[in-house]
Scaffold this active site. Structure first.
Site, PDB file in Angstrom:
ATOM      1  N   ASP A   8     -12.573  -4.443  -1.659  1.00  0.00           N
ATOM      2  CA  ASP A   8     -13.421  -5.517  -1.871  1.00  0.00           C
ATOM      3  C   ASP A   8     -14.826  -5.011  -1.220  1.00  0.00           C
ATOM      4  O   ASP A   8     -14.667  -4.184  -0.603  1.00  0.00           O
ATOM      5  CB  ASP A   8     -12.799  -6.815  -1.164  1.00  0.00           C
ATOM      6  CG  ASP A   8     -12.360  -6.515   0.316  1.00  0.00           C
ATOM      7  OD1 ASP A   8     -11.155  -6.049   0.610  1.00  0.00           O
ATOM      8  OD2 ASP A   8     -13.385  -6.666   1.231  1.00  0.00           O
TER       9      ASP A   8
ATOM     10  N   THR B 109      -5.814   0.508   2.464  1.00  0.00           N
ATOM     11  CA  THR B 109      -7.072  -0.277   1.866  1.00  0.00           C
ATOM     12  C   THR B 109      -7.993  -0.802   2.713  1.00  0.00           C
ATOM     13  O   THR B 109      -7.836  -0.780   3.978  1.00  0.00           O
ATOM     14  CB  THR B 109      -6.793  -1.651   1.098  1.00  0.00           C
ATOM     15  OG1 THR B 109      -5.779  -2.416   1.691  1.00  0.00           O
ATOM     16  CG2 THR B 109      -5.412  -1.132  -0.032  1.00  0.00           C
TER      17      THR B 109
ATOM     18  N   GLU C 179       0.867  -1.291   0.140  1.00  0.00           N
ATOM     19  CA  GLU C 179       0.089   0.039  -0.069  1.00  0.00           C
ATOM     20  C   GLU C 179       0.923   1.191  -0.022  1.00  0.00           C
ATOM     21  O   GLU C 179       0.577   2.272  -0.772  1.00  0.00           O
ATOM     22  CB  GLU C 179      -0.805  -0.122   1.320  1.00  0.00           C
ATOM     23  CG  GLU C 179      -1.898  -1.092   1.280  1.00  0.00           C
ATOM     24  CD  GLU C 179      -2.531  -1.148   2.908  1.00  0.00           C
ATOM     25  OE1 GLU C 179      -3.653  -1.718   2.971  1.00  0.00           O
ATOM     26  OE2 GLU C 179      -1.934  -0.813   3.773  1.00  0.00           O
TER      27      GLU C 179
HETATM   28  N1  ADE Z   1      -8.584  -4.384   3.726  1.00  0.00           N
HETATM   29  C1  ADE Z   1      -8.954  -4.514   2.848  1.00  0.00           C
HETATM   30  N2  ADE Z   1     -10.150  -5.176   2.903  1.00  0.00           N
HETATM   31  C2  ADE Z   1     -10.471  -5.518   4.034  1.00  0.00           C
HETATM   32  C3  ADE Z   1     -11.466  -6.145   4.647  1.00  0.00           C
HETATM   33  N3  ADE Z   1     -12.693  -6.855   3.838  1.00  0.00           N
HETATM   34  N4  ADE Z   1     -11.492  -6.539   5.894  1.00  0.00           N
HETATM   35  C4  ADE Z   1     -10.323  -5.875   6.698  1.00  0.00           C
HETATM   36  N5  ADE Z   1      -9.374  -5.343   6.263  1.00  0.00           N
HETATM   37  C5  ADE Z   1      -9.429  -5.047   4.949  1.00  0.00           C
END
Ligand code: ADE
Length: 247
Positions: free
Chosen positions: A205, A96, A18
């Site tokens: 995500d 992220t 990152e």
């Molecule tokens: N970093 C990126 N996506 C994540 C998620 N779904 N839960 C925790 N940390 C994250």
């Protein structure tokens, strides 16, 4: 909080993947000799941008497994030590996150945090319940948010990439927009020093989607880091030389 003019910034990252593109984009150099000495595993980088002193602290790698020190424990240690070393006017928890489509998140979006909570500290005892959630407001930056057209919402931290039904219930109660693993711990350390915190999180995500998180995360990690590499210099340009109340 004093209405300071922003002259120095500290960005806190958990993962090298990152941080690295941004370190290169901003031509930051690893601090040699180190500004934070071992055994703390964190690594710092510094430079100048738009007249700002810019510092990055990355949580470093775990000796046993060789992976990045993600999660709340290393994040609070890095933040505590780096704030002591650099005395920044503003800290930014950057990285992220998983986004909730119910709160308008899509892959590749960059979110500004309005507040942080913990979703995995459930302590049903008087006052400890409130401590567990650890609700803490982020620095208000309405002008910056409008200028850069960023989405915004509550950031929730926990030490797992997945979640339990109870975690989901807590995140729903607080209308969480993005879920990650460090911001609330960074906020805790910032609050000790009374340093304001911003969160800038790129979505890898969709938490309330139908794909496995780990698969979606790995697929989109580099694109999200690239989005941060574009957005963070714009954020720094908006902060440089402005008073906290003008952000
Ligand atoms: N970093 C990126 N996506 C994540 C998620 N779904 N839960 C925790 N940390 C994250």
């Amino acid at each position: 909080m004093d209405d300071k003019t922003v002259q120095s910034i500290l960005m806190v990252f958990a993962m090298q993947a990152e941080a690295q593109p941004l370190i290169e984009a901003l031509s930051l150099k690893k601090d040699e000799p180190p500004k934070i000495v071992g055994p703390a595993p964190c690594v710092t980088f510094s430079g100048q941008r738009e007249g700002l002193h810019v510092h990055v602290v990355w949580n470093g790698k775990d000796e046993d497994t060789g992976v990045d020190n993600v999660g709340t424990v290393p994040a609070s240690l890095s933040t505590y030590l780096a704030v002591l070393a650099f005395k920044p006017d503003v800290v930014i928890s950057a990285g992220t996150a998983g986004g909730f489509k119910a709160q308008g998140a899509a892959i590749g979006d960059v979110f500004l945090g309005t507040a942080v909570i913990n979703h995995d500290r459930r302590i049903p005892l008087p006052s400890f319940d409130k401590y567990g959630i650890g609700y803490s407001l982020c620095l208000a930056t309405p002008r910056l948010q409008a200028e850069l057209g960023l989405k915004q919402g509550v950031v929730s931290s926990g030490n797992s990439l997945d979640y339990t039904d109870k975690c989901l219930e807590i995140m729903g109660q607080h209308q969480v927009a993005v879920k990650e693993m460090e911001a609330a711990a960074i906020a805790w350390a910032c609050n000790l020093y009374r340093v304001p915190l911003m969160c800038v999180k790129a979505v890898t995500d969709i938490v309330d989607g139908d794909r496995p998180t780990s698969e979606e995360f790995l697929e989109n990690l580099h694109a999200a880091a690239a989005a941060l590499q574009t957005t963070m210099p714009q954020v720094l340009a908006q902060l440089a030389g402005r008073k906290l109340s003008e952000l």
